[in-house]
Scaffold this motif. Structure first.
Motif, mmCIF file in Angstrom:
data_model
loop_
_atom_site.group_PDB
_atom_site.id
_atom_site.type_symbol
_atom_site.label_atom_id
_atom_site.label_comp_id
_atom_site.label_asym_id
_atom_site.label_seq_id
_atom_site.Cartn_x
_atom_site.Cartn_y
_atom_site.Cartn_z
ATOM 1 N N GLU A 27 0.841 -1.204 0.000
ATOM 2 C CA GLU A 27 0.000 0.000 0.000
ATOM 3 C C GLU A 27 0.873 1.250 0.000
ATOM 4 O O GLU A 27 0.592 2.219 -0.713
ATOM 5 C CB GLU A 27 -0.941 -0.003 1.205
ATOM 6 C CG GLU A 27 -1.815 1.228 1.312
ATOM 7 C CD GLU A 27 -2.796 1.368 0.163
ATOM 8 O OE1 GLU A 27 -3.188 2.514 -0.121
ATOM 9 O OE2 GLU A 27 -3.155 0.361 -0.456
ATOM 10 N N ARG A 31 0.942 4.187 -2.888
ATOM 11 C CA ARG A 31 0.781 5.629 -2.594
ATOM 12 C C ARG A 31 1.971 6.426 -3.103
ATOM 13 O O ARG A 31 1.806 7.513 -3.665
ATOM 14 C CB ARG A 31 0.639 5.843 -1.091
ATOM 15 C CG ARG A 31 -0.719 5.541 -0.579
ATOM 16 C CD ARG A 31 -0.866 6.078 0.832
ATOM 17 N NE ARG A 31 -1.697 5.178 1.590
ATOM 18 C CZ ARG A 31 -1.491 4.831 2.843
ATOM 19 N NH1 ARG A 31 -0.476 5.324 3.499
ATOM 20 N NH2 ARG A 31 -2.304 4.011 3.447
ATOM 21 N N ARG A 32 3.171 5.887 -2.891
ATOM 22 C CA ARG A 32 4.379 6.572 -3.337
ATOM 23 C C ARG A 32 4.387 6.694 -4.867
ATOM 24 O O ARG A 32 4.720 7.743 -5.416
ATOM 25 C CB ARG A 32 5.601 5.799 -2.848
ATOM 26 C CG ARG A 32 6.891 6.515 -2.982
ATOM 27 C CD ARG A 32 8.057 5.861 -2.255
ATOM 28 N NE ARG A 32 7.958 4.416 -2.084
ATOM 29 C CZ ARG A 32 7.776 3.813 -0.916
ATOM 30 N NH1 ARG A 32 7.652 4.522 0.191
ATOM 31 N NH2 ARG A 32 7.719 2.502 -0.840
ATOM 32 N N SER A 34 1.724 6.704 -6.881
ATOM 33 C CA SER A 34 0.694 7.664 -7.272
ATOM 34 C C SER A 34 1.157 9.095 -7.067
ATOM 35 O O SER A 34 0.933 9.967 -7.907
ATOM 36 C CB SER A 34 -0.589 7.426 -6.462
ATOM 37 O OG SER A 34 -1.129 6.175 -6.748
ATOM 38 N N ARG A 35 1.827 9.340 -5.941
ATOM 39 C CA ARG A 35 2.345 10.679 -5.650
ATOM 40 C C ARG A 35 3.410 11.070 -6.669
ATOM 41 O O ARG A 35 3.440 12.206 -7.160
ATOM 42 C CB ARG A 35 2.892 10.716 -4.230
ATOM 43 C CG ARG A 35 3.269 12.082 -3.752
ATOM 44 C CD ARG A 35 3.562 12.125 -2.263
ATOM 45 N NE ARG A 35 4.339 10.993 -1.775
ATOM 46 C CZ ARG A 35 3.933 10.158 -0.826
ATOM 47 N NH1 ARG A 35 2.765 10.335 -0.253
ATOM 48 N NH2 ARG A 35 4.698 9.168 -0.439
#
Length: 68
Positions: A27, A31-32, A34-35
């Motif tokens: 997860e 997130r990393r 996507s950022r």
């Protein structure tokens, strides 16, 4: 008198886990990623914007118009 090493975090910061579970690690990776993609898109947009503004200003200068 020796100075002590500065503490990472502090009294108010939550304790950091020794390791992450496989699900939590995946997860965090999602997130990393996507950022990183969002930052890349913002940078690409800025590059395109600056390029267009520069071309407009050069076109105005060549045609004798007033450059802003």
């Amino acid at each position: 008198m020796a100075a002590s090493a500065p503490q990472v975090g502090g009294e108010d910061s939550p304790p950091q886990p020794e390791f992450l579970s496989r699900e939590a690690s995946e997860e965090a990776g999602r997130r990393r990623r996507s950022r990183s993609i969002a930052i890349a898109l913002v940078l690409l947009g800025m590059v395109i914007l600056f390029y267009v503004i520069t071309i407009i200003q050069i076109g105005n200068a060549v045609s004798g118009g007033a450059a802003s």
